[in-house]
Motif scaffolding. Structure first.
Motif, PDB file in Angstrom:
ATOM      1  N   LEU A  19       0.871  -1.668  -0.167  1.00 29.31           N
ATOM      2  CA  LEU A  19       0.084  -0.132   0.063  1.00 29.31           C
ATOM      3  C   LEU A  19       0.819   1.494   0.201  1.00 29.31           C
ATOM      4  N   MET A  20       1.605   1.639   1.197  1.00 27.66           N
ATOM      5  CA  MET A  20       2.481   2.969   1.055  1.00 27.66           C
ATOM      6  C   MET A  20       3.194   2.807  -0.508  1.00 27.66           C
ATOM      7  N   PRO A  24      -1.904  11.025   5.136  1.00 26.81           N
ATOM      8  CA  PRO A  24      -3.599  10.736   4.675  1.00 26.81           C
ATOM      9  C   PRO A  24      -3.785  12.277   4.447  1.00 26.81           C
ATOM     10  N   LEU A  25      -3.680  13.251   5.145  1.00 24.26           N
ATOM     11  CA  LEU A  25      -4.143  14.689   5.153  1.00 24.26           C
ATOM     12  C   LEU A  25      -4.045  15.603   3.825  1.00 24.26           C
ATOM     13  N   LEU A  26      -2.614  15.170   3.308  1.00 26.74           N
ATOM     14  CA  LEU A  26      -1.214  15.684   2.273  1.00 26.74           C
ATOM     15  C   LEU A  26      -2.765  14.727   1.151  1.00 26.74           C
ATOM     16  N   MET A  27      -2.136  13.886   0.966  1.00 26.14           N
ATOM     17  CA  MET A  27      -3.260  12.638  -0.556  1.00 26.14           C
ATOM     18  C   MET A  27      -4.414  13.260  -0.549  1.00 26.14           C
ATOM     19  N   ALA A  72      -5.350   7.299   0.540  1.00 27.44           N
ATOM     20  CA  ALA A  72      -5.460   7.636   1.608  1.00 27.44           C
ATOM     21  C   ALA A  72      -6.611   7.092   2.861  1.00 27.44           C
ATOM     22  N   LEU A  73      -7.394   6.785   2.742  1.00 27.26           N
ATOM     23  CA  LEU A  73      -8.449   6.344   3.273  1.00 27.26           C
ATOM     24  C   LEU A  73      -8.312   5.160   3.860  1.00 27.26           C
TER      25      LEU A  73
END
Length: 396
Positions: free
Chosen positions: A16-17, A81-84, A179-180
């Motif tokens: 995922l990363m 996730p916020l950046l994404m 992100a989620l």
């Protein structure tokens, strides 16, 4: 480090990363093969559309310098996730842009916040046993580099088959989904307690105290500059005589670089064994050799493709070795260290692109190859200076 934070055993999370790194990195390059299509869609001069590439590069550089260091002082499980999420918003704006300024606005947002990958990689090094740092970084770098290579090819392919906006729509949806998923799975790691302003004071201290960080950044910067010399001239070379390839085939030609990108995991494992200095010299030698193939590639497509594959491998070796070293310098300042390194790295890339264009217009392919080789020599010079810093008994 707490053994429970060792993410090297969680293959699903690592994948995922790695995918997130590739998606974030590639998002900043979609516009490059789409200049002509965008120009036709908005009916504006191509010179104005070309500014989109500049906005993407400048905004990414600003993100590296002013956003990535925050990774040391904030909760990374929420920050990444916020950046994404904001990068996905930028991609949506690009997808539904009704005029060129709107596309520029979306591109700037994507550039600023797609640096999420450069926060994700330091996080991974903090959540893995030290002896596996290179292996994990190499795996994530494989994802990042494959994403870079596929981004322009897929953007051109989608544009030819459907519409140039499709790549933005698809990637924005994937960005939100990833992100989620990452928000639920990213491990918690310690953060430094300092203000945003103090971050930059500490970065200045790092530059003064960590000579290896400076040298390794310059090694990477010159190496990426050599590669970027190629990036800025590949289209003009392969679409002109004697090749006259269509845009889609130009993108397909660069896919040979995927093999170099996929090698980074193995390179990282070797680096973990203490052979970073040797790997650096091997990488520099491969970069130099590539320009011999690329020189003859001015008239031979096979030689050009081989040269492109070889230079991609050399850059992967140098870059992975550099990151293996810099992430061990200050365990509590990895995002700041990565910010410094990547800012120099991409500054080198921007300079290499400009030098490539200049060389092409003033001396053709021969001068372009000479410039590329000189940039590799610069990388070798700083590799030598870095090696002189080490005790004779030390190999890393």
């Amino acid at each position: 480090m707490n053994a429970q934070l060792d993410i090297s055993q969680d293959k699903a999370l690592l994948w995922l990363m790695a995918i997130a790194c590739g998606l974030c990195a590639g998002a900043n390059y979609y516009c490059q093969p789409l200049i002509h299509s965008i120009q036709q869609y908005f009916q504006v001069p191509e010179s104005q559309v070309a500014l989109t590439v500049t906005f993407a590069q400048v905004s990414y550089a600003l993100g590296l310098l002013f956003i990535v260091p925050m990774g040391d002082i904030v909760n990374k499980t929420k920050f990444i996730p916020l950046l994404m999420f904001f990068a996905a918003i930028g991609l949506f704006i690009c997808a539904f842009a009704v005029n060129l300024p709107m596309l520029w606005a979306g591109t700037i947002l994507v550039g600023l916040f797609s640096v999420a990958a450069q926060v994700l990689i330091p996080l991974a090094t903090m959540a893995v046993q030290p002896e596996k740092t290179g292996e994990v970084v190499g795996f994530l770098m494989s994802g990042l580099l494959v994403g870079l290579l596929l981004s322009t090819s897929l953007a051109g392919l989608f544009s030819n088959l459907v519409n140039w906006k499709l790549i933005y729509i698809v990637s924005s949806i994937l960005m939100l989904i990833l992100a989620l998923m990452l928000k639920k799975r990213l491990p918690h790691v310690p953060t430094a307690k300092m203000s945003y302003g103090k971050i930059f004071q500490s970065m200045a201290v790092l530059l003064l105290e960590e000579k290896r960080l400076i040298y390794r950044s310059l090694i990477g910067g010159f190496a990426f500059a050599a590669m970027s010399t190629l990036f800025s001239t590949i289209a003009v070379l392969l679409t002109s005589e004697p090749f006259k390839l269509p845009d889609v085939m130009v993108g397909v030609t660069t896919l040979i670089g995927v093999f170099g990108a996929l090698s980074t995991t193995k390179i990282g494992k070797i680096a973990d064994q203490g052979y970073t200095s040797l790997l650096t010299w091997v990488g520099v030698a491969i970069l130099a050799t590539s320009w011999i193939f690329l020189y003859f590639g001015g008239t031979s497509l096979i030689s050009y493709i081989l040269g492109y594959g070889i230079i991609s491998l050399g850059l992967a070796i140098v870059h992975t070795s550099n990151q293996n070293i810099i992430f061990r310098l200050r365990p509590n300042a990895k995002s700041r260290i990565n910010s410094i390194y990547m800012t120099v790295y991409f500054t080198g890339g921007a300079c290499g692109s400009a030098l490539g264009v200049y060389a092409w217009h003033h001396g053709g392919w021969t001068m372009t190859c000479m410039v590329g080789l000189c940039l590799v020599a610069g990388s070798a010079l700083f590799a030598l200076l870095d090696r002189l810093l080490l005790p004779k008994t030390q190999t890393a």
